[in-house]
Design a protein around this motif. Structure first.
Motif, PDB file in Angstrom:
ATOM      1  N   LYS A  16     -65.935 111.224 -19.225  1.00 57.93           N
ATOM      2  CA  LYS A  16     -66.588 112.533 -19.402  1.00 57.93           C
ATOM      3  C   LYS A  16     -67.458 112.902 -18.193  1.00 57.93           C
ATOM      4  O   LYS A  16     -67.564 114.064 -17.830  1.00 57.93           O
ATOM      5  CB  LYS A  16     -67.448 112.533 -20.676  1.00 57.93           C
ATOM      6  N   ASN A  17     -68.061 111.865 -17.593  1.00 55.94           N
ATOM      7  CA  ASN A  17     -68.937 112.133 -16.434  1.00 55.94           C
ATOM      8  C   ASN A  17     -68.162 112.398 -15.153  1.00 55.94           C
ATOM      9  O   ASN A  17     -68.713 112.922 -14.199  1.00 55.94           O
ATOM     10  CB  ASN A  17     -69.900 110.970 -16.203  1.00 55.94           C
ATOM     11  N   ARG A  43     -85.647 107.159  -4.374  1.00 58.32           N
ATOM     12  CA  ARG A  43     -85.056 106.385  -5.474  1.00 58.32           C
ATOM     13  C   ARG A  43     -85.546 104.944  -5.496  1.00 58.32           C
ATOM     14  O   ARG A  43     -85.664 104.324  -6.540  1.00 58.32           O
ATOM     15  CB  ARG A  43     -83.533 106.316  -5.302  1.00 58.32           C
ATOM     16  N   SER A  55     -74.337 101.135 -26.059  1.00 53.77           N
ATOM     17  CA  SER A  55     -74.332 100.381 -24.802  1.00 53.77           C
ATOM     18  C   SER A  55     -73.532  99.082 -24.931  1.00 53.77           C
ATOM     19  O   SER A  55     -73.203  98.462 -23.922  1.00 53.77           O
ATOM     20  CB  SER A  55     -75.759 100.075 -24.352  1.00 53.77           C
ATOM     21  N   ASN A  56     -73.205  98.690 -26.169  1.00 56.54           N
ATOM     22  CA  ASN A  56     -72.393  97.482 -26.375  1.00 56.54           C
ATOM     23  C   ASN A  56     -70.944  97.814 -26.695  1.00 56.54           C
ATOM     24  O   ASN A  56     -70.174  96.931 -27.045  1.00 56.54           O
ATOM     25  CB  ASN A  56     -72.985  96.648 -27.521  1.00 56.54           C
ATOM     26  N   ARG A  97     -67.419  99.027 -25.406  1.00 53.70           N
ATOM     27  CA  ARG A  97     -66.612  99.247 -24.198  1.00 53.70           C
ATOM     28  C   ARG A  97     -65.939 100.612 -24.251  1.00 53.70           C
ATOM     29  O   ARG A  97     -65.890 101.337 -23.269  1.00 53.70           O
ATOM     30  CB  ARG A  97     -65.551  98.150 -24.077  1.00 53.70           C
ATOM     31  N   GLU A 102     -67.489 107.657 -21.762  1.00 49.91           N
ATOM     32  CA  GLU A 102     -68.599 108.312 -21.057  1.00 49.91           C
ATOM     33  C   GLU A 102     -68.272 108.454 -19.573  1.00 49.91           C
ATOM     34  O   GLU A 102     -68.528 109.487 -18.971  1.00 49.91           O
ATOM     35  CB  GLU A 102     -69.882 107.477 -21.195  1.00 49.91           C
ATOM     36  N   LEU A 156     -83.077 110.882  -8.976  1.00 51.26           N
ATOM     37  CA  LEU A 156     -83.669 109.542  -8.872  1.00 51.26           C
ATOM     38  C   LEU A 156     -82.989 108.538  -9.805  1.00 51.26           C
ATOM     39  O   LEU A 156     -83.015 107.347  -9.552  1.00 51.26           O
ATOM     40  CB  LEU A 156     -85.174 109.567  -9.174  1.00 51.26           C
ATOM     41  N   LEU A 168     -72.102  94.806 -20.809  1.00 45.12           N
ATOM     42  CA  LEU A 168     -71.009  95.665 -20.334  1.00 45.12           C
ATOM     43  C   LEU A 168     -71.468  96.538 -19.162  1.00 45.12           C
ATOM     44  O   LEU A 168     -70.667  96.984 -18.367  1.00 45.12           O
ATOM     45  CB  LEU A 168     -70.470  96.545 -21.469  1.00 45.12           C
ATOM     46  N   ARG A 218     -74.064 116.507 -17.451  1.00 44.80           N
ATOM     47  CA  ARG A 218     -73.753 116.506 -18.886  1.00 44.80           C
ATOM     48  C   ARG A 218     -74.751 115.631 -19.664  1.00 44.80           C
ATOM     49  O   ARG A 218     -75.257 116.031 -20.710  1.00 44.80           O
ATOM     50  CB  ARG A 218     -72.317 115.990 -19.091  1.00 44.80           C
ATOM     51  N   LEU A 221     -68.405 103.372 -23.430  1.00 40.45           N
ATOM     52  CA  LEU A 221     -68.781 103.400 -22.009  1.00 40.45           C
ATOM     53  C   LEU A 221     -67.651 103.965 -21.142  1.00 40.45           C
ATOM     54  O   LEU A 221     -67.902 104.732 -20.224  1.00 40.45           O
ATOM     55  CB  LEU A 221     -69.168 101.995 -21.532  1.00 40.45           C
ATOM     56  N   PHE A 232     -78.475 103.660 -29.640  1.00 37.96           N
ATOM     57  CA  PHE A 232     -78.361 103.419 -28.196  1.00 37.96           C
ATOM     58  C   PHE A 232     -77.769 102.029 -27.942  1.00 37.96           C
ATOM     59  O   PHE A 232     -76.882 101.862 -27.105  1.00 37.96           O
ATOM     60  CB  PHE A 232     -79.750 103.540 -27.545  1.00 37.96           C
ATOM     61  N   PHE A 233     -78.235 101.063 -28.716  1.00 37.61           N
ATOM     62  CA  PHE A 233     -77.803  99.670 -28.549  1.00 37.61           C
ATOM     63  C   PHE A 233     -76.315  99.517 -28.874  1.00 37.61           C
ATOM     64  O   PHE A 233     -75.567  98.868 -28.134  1.00 37.61           O
ATOM     65  CB  PHE A 233     -78.651  98.781 -29.469  1.00 37.61           C
ATOM     66  N   ARG A 276     -74.361  92.721 -24.725  1.00 41.38           N
ATOM     67  CA  ARG A 276     -73.060  92.200 -24.271  1.00 41.38           C
ATOM     68  C   ARG A 276     -72.892  92.220 -22.759  1.00 41.38           C
ATOM     69  O   ARG A 276     -71.946  91.632 -22.236  1.00 41.38           O
ATOM     70  CB  ARG A 276     -71.928  93.020 -24.908  1.00 41.38           C
ATOM     71  N   LYS A 329     -82.762 105.296 -33.708  1.00 38.35           N
ATOM     72  CA  LYS A 329     -82.422 105.816 -32.371  1.00 38.35           C
ATOM     73  C   LYS A 329     -82.087 104.683 -31.407  1.00 38.35           C
ATOM     74  O   LYS A 329     -81.123 104.761 -30.648  1.00 38.35           O
ATOM     75  CB  LYS A 329     -83.615 106.616 -31.824  1.00 38.35           C
ATOM     76  N   PHE A 330     -82.930 103.637 -31.461  1.00 35.71           N
ATOM     77  CA  PHE A 330     -82.684 102.504 -30.577  1.00 35.71           C
ATOM     78  C   PHE A 330     -81.373 101.815 -30.961  1.00 35.71           C
ATOM     79  O   PHE A 330     -80.568 101.464 -30.094  1.00 35.71           O
ATOM     80  CB  PHE A 330     -83.835 101.489 -30.647  1.00 35.71           C
ATOM     81  N   LEU A 388     -85.010 112.340  -1.016  1.00 33.80           N
ATOM     82  CA  LEU A 388     -84.846 112.000  -2.430  1.00 33.80           C
ATOM     83  C   LEU A 388     -84.121 110.661  -2.565  1.00 33.80           C
ATOM     84  O   LEU A 388     -84.397 109.871  -3.464  1.00 33.80           O
ATOM     85  CB  LEU A 388     -84.077 113.096  -3.161  1.00 33.80           C
ATOM     86  N   VAL A 438     -92.636 114.399  -1.138  1.00 33.20           N
ATOM     87  CA  VAL A 438     -91.560 114.724  -2.090  1.00 33.20           C
ATOM     88  C   VAL A 438     -91.949 114.224  -3.484  1.00 33.20           C
ATOM     89  O   VAL A 438     -91.821 114.934  -4.482  1.00 33.20           O
ATOM     90  CB  VAL A 438     -90.210 114.107  -1.638  1.00 33.20           C
ATOM     91  N   SER A 448     -75.616 112.202 -14.975  1.00 35.60           N
ATOM     92  CA  SER A 448     -74.722 113.346 -14.740  1.00 35.60           C
ATOM     93  C   SER A 448     -75.364 114.589 -15.366  1.00 35.60           C
ATOM     94  O   SER A 448     -76.244 114.479 -16.226  1.00 35.60           O
ATOM     95  CB  SER A 448     -73.355 113.088 -15.367  1.00 35.60           C
TER      96      SER A 448
END
Lengths: 195, 110
Positions: free
Chosen positions: B64-65, B12, B52-53, B55, B61, A159, A76, A165, B58, B48-49, A74, B44-45, B8, A139, A163
């Motif tokens: 929470k973060n 990235r 991630s779809n 709203r 999350e 990297l 998002l 959590r 997300l 996750f899928f 989707r 599992k996938f 660091l 590094v 978070s």
């Protein structure tokens, strides 16, 4: 060998357009997505798994999963975020399997001798500084040589922008332990660079 | 070496260039997908899928973060509302106070 890219590819197509096209079954658009993100996926997998072969396998697996499911994506979050999380999840699953059997260590020289490190968005002011590039390489070597308990949380936090959590949930360790391990990992790398 | 954060941050964006042509290998792999590959889309996938779809997931999350940020935001909003409420209450009280002596003088006249 270090190669410095001064910016993104000039004709790099917007990922959103490519994703939309790929969702409609445009294979050329998906192939362009592979070209844009395969090295990113490979690098992420390489640092977590510390093995070129496994990183390659994971890269292929991730793109097969993406290819099979992109129709339902989707959007998002950005495609990069999505593929990054998918890569990390796939690598963590592999590590769980490996942890029962083996723990690989790559020699300090391996990254510079066998793999080309590409500084993708290297700051112009730092570009001329050989010291900075060498330090970043040190590094990275330091990260690759850390024990799994320190390496994974550090990679995910510093990297990959996870978070504490999220790292705790992924690794199955308490947040306090994750924070301590990241702190220690940074300290260990500092020590290695000092030498 | 107090600048580890700086290095660091640069790290990235670093990419490891694979020795082989990984792009072509992936493209070839995708061209040869068969029924067995659908097995990669395991539970599992799919979990996750789905997440991630979603709203709601997300946003939750994100909350929470960044609990600290959202709690600070909520406290600030509540504080502002309380201040506004108190200011209004005080100004209403002053208005009533101004009106009351006027009323009492008219009563005296009557």
């Amino acid at each position: 060998m270090v190669k410095v890219n001064k910016g993104n590819r000039p004709r790099e197509v917007d990922e959103r357009i490519l994703v939309e096209k790929a969702k409609k079954g445009d294979k050329a658009a998906f192939e362009e997505l592979v070209r844009q993100f395969s090295k990113y996926v490979y690098t992420t997998a390489f640092f977590i798994l510390r093995d070129a072969h496994d990183a390659e396998d994971v890269s292929q697996e991730v793109f097969v999963k993406v290819y099979l499911s992109i129709g339902g994506f989707r959007g998002l979050s950005s495609f990069k975020t999505w593929i990054r999380k998918l890569t990390v999840n796939t690598c963590i699953d592999k590590l769980r399997i490996y942890s029962k059997t083996k723990d690989r260590k790559v020699s300090l020289e391996k990254i510079t001798e066998e793999y080309e490190v590409v500084f993708n968005k290297f700051n112009q002011s730092l570009e001329n500084s050989y010291f900075n590039k060498e330090t970043v390489k040190d590094v990275l070597k330091g990260i690759v040589n850390l024990d799994e308990n320190y390496r994974i949380p550090l990679i995910l936090r510093d990297l990959q922008d996870y978070s504490y959590r999220e790292i705790s949930e992924l690794t199955g360790k308490p947040i306090g332990t994750v924070k301590t391990n990241i702190h220690r990992a940074r300290k260990m790398i500092k020590e290695k660079i000092k030498r | 070496m107090s600048n580890i954060g700086k290095y660091l941050k640069i790290a990235r964006d670093v990419l490891i260039k694979p020795s082989d042509n990984i792009e072509q290998k992936i493209i070839d792999r995708i061209s040869n997908i068969d029924k067995n590959d659908e097995g990669l889309l395991d539970e599992k996938f799919l979990d996750f899928f789905r997440k991630s779809n979603s709203r709601f997931y997300l946003v939750f999350e994100k909350f929470k973060n960044n609990q600290g940020f959202f709690v600070t935001l909520a406290v600030t909003i509540i504080f502002i509302i309380v201040i506004i409420f108190l200011v209004k209450k005080t100004s209403n009280g002053e208005e009533k106070g101004e009106r009351t002596p006027g009323l009492s003088s008219s009563k005296k006249k009557a």
